[in-house]
Motif scaffolding. Structure first.
Motif, PDB file in Angstrom:
ATOM      1  N   PRO A 179       6.118  20.230  30.452  1.00 24.21           N
ATOM      2  CA  PRO A 179       7.494  20.086  30.936  1.00 24.21           C
ATOM      3  C   PRO A 179       7.582  19.184  32.163  1.00 24.21           C
ATOM      4  CG  PRO A 179       6.952  22.399  30.551  1.00 24.21           C
ATOM      5  CD  PRO A 179       5.670  21.636  30.453  1.00 24.21           C
ATOM      6  N   ALA A 180       8.693  18.472  32.262  1.00 24.59           N
ATOM      7  CA  ALA A 180       8.982  17.650  33.438  1.00 24.59           C
ATOM      8  C   ALA A 180      10.050  18.358  34.274  1.00 24.59           C
ATOM      9  CB  ALA A 180       9.467  16.272  33.014  1.00 24.59           C
ATOM     10  N   PRO A 181       9.970  18.259  35.599  1.00 24.92           N
ATOM     11  CA  PRO A 181      10.922  18.993  36.439  1.00 24.92           C
ATOM     12  C   PRO A 181      12.311  18.387  36.485  1.00 24.92           C
ATOM     13  CG  PRO A 181       9.423  17.706  37.803  1.00 24.92           C
ATOM     14  CD  PRO A 181       8.931  17.585  36.392  1.00 24.92           C
ATOM     15  N   ASN A 182      12.424  17.111  36.181  1.00 22.96           N
ATOM     16  CA  ASN A 182      13.729  16.456  36.243  1.00 22.96           C
ATOM     17  C   ASN A 182      13.720  15.228  35.331  1.00 22.96           C
ATOM     18  OD1 ASN A 182      12.565  14.230  37.827  1.00 22.96           O
ATOM     19  ND2 ASN A 182      12.536  15.705  39.531  1.00 22.96           N
ATOM     20  N   ALA A 183      14.863  14.595  35.208  1.00 22.02           N
ATOM     21  CA  ALA A 183      14.972  13.474  34.270  1.00 22.02           C
ATOM     22  C   ALA A 183      14.127  12.282  34.692  1.00 22.02           C
ATOM     23  CB  ALA A 183      16.433  13.054  34.138  1.00 22.02           C
ATOM     24  N   ALA A 184      14.096  11.985  35.978  1.00 19.92           N
ATOM     25  CA  ALA A 184      13.308  10.850  36.437  1.00 19.92           C
ATOM     26  C   ALA A 184      11.823  11.061  36.137  1.00 19.92           C
ATOM     27  CB  ALA A 184      13.518  10.630  37.933  1.00 19.92           C
ATOM     28  N   ALA A 185      11.338  12.266  36.391  1.00 21.34           N
ATOM     29  CA  ALA A 185       9.930  12.559  36.096  1.00 21.34           C
ATOM     30  C   ALA A 185       9.670  12.540  34.597  1.00 21.34           C
ATOM     31  CB  ALA A 185       9.558  13.921  36.685  1.00 21.34           C
ATOM     32  N   ALA A 188       9.363   8.963  33.584  1.00 21.67           N
ATOM     33  CA  ALA A 188       8.106   8.432  34.101  1.00 21.67           C
ATOM     34  C   ALA A 188       6.914   8.942  33.302  1.00 21.67           C
ATOM     35  CB  ALA A 188       7.941   8.795  35.574  1.00 21.67           C
ATOM     36  N   GLY A 189       7.053  10.123  32.699  1.00 19.96           N
ATOM     37  CA  GLY A 189       5.956  10.721  31.949  1.00 19.96           C
ATOM     38  C   GLY A 189       5.915  10.365  30.482  1.00 19.96           C
ATOM     39  N   VAL A 190       6.861   9.550  30.013  1.00 21.81           N
ATOM     40  CA  VAL A 190       6.861   9.141  28.605  1.00 21.81           C
ATOM     41  C   VAL A 190       5.699   8.166  28.367  1.00 21.81           C
ATOM     42  CG1 VAL A 190       8.124   7.872  26.836  1.00 21.81           C
ATOM     43  CG2 VAL A 190       9.337   9.491  28.301  1.00 21.81           C
ATOM     44  N   PRO A 191       4.789   8.456  27.450  1.00 21.11           N
ATOM     45  CA  PRO A 191       3.686   7.521  27.198  1.00 21.11           C
ATOM     46  C   PRO A 191       4.187   6.243  26.528  1.00 21.11           C
ATOM     47  CG  PRO A 191       3.195   9.722  26.325  1.00 21.11           C
ATOM     48  CD  PRO A 191       4.652   9.691  26.654  1.00 21.11           C
ATOM     49  N   ALA A 192       3.708   5.117  27.011  1.00 19.47           N
ATOM     50  CA  ALA A 192       4.040   3.844  26.373  1.00 19.47           C
ATOM     51  C   ALA A 192       3.403   3.778  24.994  1.00 19.47           C
ATOM     52  CB  ALA A 192       3.542   2.681  27.228  1.00 19.47           C
ATOM     53  N   ILE A 193       4.075   3.159  24.048  1.00 20.46           N
ATOM     54  CA  ILE A 193       3.482   2.986  22.723  1.00 20.46           C
ATOM     55  C   ILE A 193       2.255   2.084  22.834  1.00 20.46           C
ATOM     56  CG2 ILE A 193       5.651   3.373  21.501  1.00 20.46           C
ATOM     57  CD1 ILE A 193       5.818   0.302  21.143  1.00 20.46           C
ATOM     58  N   PRO A 211       7.494  14.156  27.163  1.00 21.22           N
ATOM     59  CA  PRO A 211       7.485  15.373  27.972  1.00 21.22           C
ATOM     60  C   PRO A 211       8.586  16.336  27.525  1.00 21.22           C
ATOM     61  CG  PRO A 211       7.363  13.435  29.361  1.00 21.22           C
ATOM     62  CD  PRO A 211       7.686  12.945  27.971  1.00 21.22           C
ATOM     63  N   LEU A 212       8.366  17.607  27.734  1.00 22.99           N
ATOM     64  CA  LEU A 212       9.387  18.603  27.431  1.00 22.99           C
ATOM     65  C   LEU A 212      10.499  18.490  28.469  1.00 22.99           C
ATOM     66  CD1 LEU A 212      10.360  21.030  25.775  1.00 22.99           C
ATOM     67  CD2 LEU A 212       9.065  22.500  27.339  1.00 22.99           C
ATOM     68  N   TRP A 213      11.637  18.084  28.029  1.00 20.74           N
ATOM     69  CA  TRP A 213      12.828  17.971  28.873  1.00 20.74           C
ATOM     70  C   TRP A 213      14.019  17.878  27.934  1.00 20.74           C
ATOM     71  CZ3 TRP A 213      17.103  15.035  30.198  1.00 20.74           C
ATOM     72  CH2 TRP A 213      17.710  15.384  31.417  1.00 20.74           C
ATOM     73  N   GLY A 214      15.204  18.059  28.462  1.00 18.21           N
ATOM     74  CA  GLY A 214      16.398  17.898  27.643  1.00 18.21           C
ATOM     75  C   GLY A 214      16.853  19.155  26.951  1.00 18.21           C
ATOM     76  N   GLU A 215      16.377  20.305  27.418  1.00 23.01           N
ATOM     77  CA  GLU A 215      16.877  21.581  26.899  1.00 23.01           C
ATOM     78  C   GLU A 215      17.841  22.168  27.918  1.00 23.01           C
ATOM     79  OE1 GLU A 215      13.318  23.838  26.199  1.00 23.01           O
ATOM     80  OE2 GLU A 215      13.149  23.072  24.151  1.00 23.01           O
ATOM     81  N   ALA A 216      18.831  22.905  27.430  1.00 25.02           N
ATOM     82  CA  ALA A 216      19.829  23.489  28.323  1.00 25.02           C
ATOM     83  C   ALA A 216      20.284  24.832  27.759  1.00 25.02           C
ATOM     84  CB  ALA A 216      21.021  22.557  28.483  1.00 25.02           C
ATOM     85  N   PRO A 217      20.437  25.848  28.609  1.00 22.01           N
ATOM     86  CA  PRO A 217      20.843  27.170  28.125  1.00 22.01           C
ATOM     87  C   PRO A 217      22.332  27.310  27.855  1.00 22.01           C
ATOM     88  CG  PRO A 217      20.514  27.224  30.495  1.00 22.01           C
ATOM     89  CD  PRO A 217      20.124  25.848  30.047  1.00 22.01           C
ATOM     90  N   ASP A 218      23.144  26.362  28.342  1.00 20.94           N
ATOM     91  CA  ASP A 218      24.595  26.477  28.178  1.00 20.94           C
ATOM     92  C   ASP A 218      25.211  25.083  28.251  1.00 20.94           C
ATOM     93  OD1 ASP A 218      25.548  25.909  31.085  1.00 20.94           O
ATOM     94  OD2 ASP A 218      23.991  27.440  31.318  1.00 20.94           O
ATOM     95  N   PRO A 219      26.457  24.958  27.796  1.00 20.76           N
ATOM     96  CA  PRO A 219      27.076  23.620  27.752  1.00 20.76           C
ATOM     97  C   PRO A 219      27.190  22.939  29.107  1.00 20.76           C
ATOM     98  CG  PRO A 219      28.278  25.144  26.346  1.00 20.76           C
ATOM     99  CD  PRO A 219      27.298  25.969  27.124  1.00 20.76           C
ATOM    100  N   ASP A 220      27.539  23.681  30.150  1.00 20.99           N
ATOM    101  CA  ASP A 220      27.713  23.044  31.452  1.00 20.99           C
ATOM    102  C   ASP A 220      26.391  22.503  31.994  1.00 20.99           C
ATOM    103  OD1 ASP A 220      30.474  23.472  31.552  1.00 20.99           O
ATOM    104  OD2 ASP A 220      30.214  25.487  32.363  1.00 20.99           O
ATOM    105  N   THR A 221      25.313  23.235  31.773  1.00 20.51           N
ATOM    106  CA  THR A 221      23.997  22.732  32.171  1.00 20.51           C
ATOM    107  C   THR A 221      23.639  21.487  31.363  1.00 20.51           C
ATOM    108  OG1 THR A 221      23.277  24.955  32.755  1.00 20.51           O
ATOM    109  CG2 THR A 221      21.560  23.319  32.420  1.00 20.51           C
ATOM    110  N   ALA A 222      23.973  21.509  30.090  1.00 15.62           N
ATOM    111  CA  ALA A 222      23.696  20.337  29.253  1.00 15.62           C
ATOM    112  C   ALA A 222      24.415  19.108  29.790  1.00 15.62           C
ATOM    113  CB  ALA A 222      24.115  20.614  27.816  1.00 15.62           C
ATOM    114  N   TRP A 278      18.300  12.537  25.054  1.00 11.47           N
ATOM    115  CA  TRP A 278      16.973  12.452  25.655  1.00 11.47           C
ATOM    116  C   TRP A 278      16.005  11.749  24.696  1.00 11.47           C
ATOM    117  CZ3 TRP A 278      13.452  11.695  28.909  1.00 11.47           C
ATOM    118  CH2 TRP A 278      12.127  12.087  28.700  1.00 11.47           C
ATOM    119  N   ALA A 279      16.061  12.083  23.426  1.00  9.91           N
ATOM    120  CA  ALA A 279      15.175  11.444  22.453  1.00  9.91           C
ATOM    121  C   ALA A 279      15.405   9.940  22.413  1.00  9.91           C
ATOM    122  CB  ALA A 279      15.383  12.056  21.068  1.00  9.91           C
TER     123      ALA A 279
END
Length: 348
Positions: A179-185, A188-193, A211-222, A278-279
């Motif tokens: 998992p990544a802590p935020n969008a910028a990280a 940055a953690g996406v491996p180049a092809i 990296p694991l990111w882009g999940e949200a528990p509710d619409p406002d968080t999304a 995110w994808a």
């Protein structure tokens, strides 16, 4: 951005009272969404951004320049119906059929209803057409949400949805990294092809892990995380845009198209929309990652002046990226917009 009396108001505060946007869209709707095989027609997106940002007087001159790149809408093949749409999904030979289908749908039903029905079907194929279809839909929805719902503006949504359905493309199976802590990280953690060469479809075929990111528990968080992703991708262009100045704009403009569309969607679709965005952003980032970041200079001009420079520059991707940068609005985003003006060849 703002609206006044159903008229689009740009970043400069100017209001389009000339009907320029509708004129431009009507002028463009005889054209197909692609040219030279599968390169996208960017004109509907660019003119929407120009009008939105107070540059309506430049639109027809810009279209005169772009006209040589337009091709006629392809011929109709076989009508798309409720009974056969699944077999037609992702078939680019059916672009005209899909456009006609959505034209009928948006005449017979409210456009929001059509969008809500088709968004979850189309979102998994967000990589379609190098993400241009979702970007076109985002521009169309922004206009419909904030201005008068005229026939050309509804027709533009039909064209965007039809293009998306015809070019619908799933990404390959992706391994999940830590998992990544935020969008910028996360970006940055996406491996180049492995092979940074060839067209975007070949590059997407090399995708392996995000990296694991882009999940949200509710619409406002999304929505909050999607806003964060747009800002992070826009900021990253300032330091990484030189990796491929044209294609890397889509790492920001594609998720921003989703963000612009959220208010028109049922809230239960917001979290899966974040995942799709995110994808898309991660895929473009992986496909065009430069070996090293580079420094950038702070922006010294105002947002309005920077967009005016983008309009005068004339490159369609630069115009759309500057439009997204102004949505983000902070100093780094404006510096990224200046970088796009510097990096992309001028068109005018």
């Amino acid at each position: 951005m703002d609206t006044q009396g159903g008229k689009t108001t740009g970043a400069s505060g100017a209001t389009d009272t000339t009907g320029t946007l509708d004129e431009a869209l009507e002028r463009l709707h005889a054209s197909g969404p692609e040219r030279n095989g599968w390169l996208s027609n960017h004109a509907p997106m660019a003119v929407e951004a120009l009008v939105r940002r107070g540059q309506a007087p430049t639109v027809h001159r810009w279209l005169d320049y772009y006209r040589a790149k337009l091709e006629d809408m392809p011929d109709l093949n076989t009508p798309v119906t409720y009974g056969n749409w699944r077999e037609a999904l992702g078939d680019p030979s059916r672009i005209a059929d899909w456009t006609a289908y959505f034209a009928r749908e948006t005449v017979d039903r409210p456009w929001r209803e059509v969008l809500a029905e088709w968004w979850p079907r189309l979102a998994p194929g967000i990589a379609a057409g190098a993400t241009h279809p979702v970007i076109r839909v985002g521009h169309a929805v922004r206009t419909l949400l904030t201005t008068e719902e005229t026939a050309p503006r509804i027709a533009e949504l039909a064209h965007g949805l039809g293009y998306w359905a015809a070019r619908h493309q799933l990404l390959p199976s992706i391994q999940t990294l830590d998992p990544a802590p935020n969008a910028a990280a996360a970006l940055a953690g996406v491996p180049a092809i492995p092979v940074q060469g060839g067209g975007i479809r070949a590059r997407f075929g090399q995708l392996s892990a995000f990296p694991l990111w882009g999940e949200a528990p509710d619409p406002d968080t999304a929505r909050a995380r999607l806003t964060e992703l747009v800002a992070a991708a826009t900021h990253r262009y300032a330091t990484h845009g030189h990796g491929e100045p044209t294609m890397l704009v889509h790492a920001a403009t594609a998720p921003n198209a989703v963000l612009r569309t959220l208010p028109a969607l049922p809230r239960q679709l917001w979290a899966p929309s974040l995942s799709a965005a995110w994808a898309a952003s991660a895929a473009v980032t992986a496909a065009y990652t430069p070996a090293e970041p580079t420094a950038y200079a702070p922006a010294t001009a105002s947002a309005e002046e920077i967009f005016e420079r983008a309009a005068a520059h004339g490159d369609d991707h630069t115009i759309k990226f500057a439009d997204t940068a102004l949505d983000v609005g902070d100093a780094t985003a404006l510096a990224a917009a200046v970088r796009s003006i510097e990096l992309n060849p001028p068109a005018l």
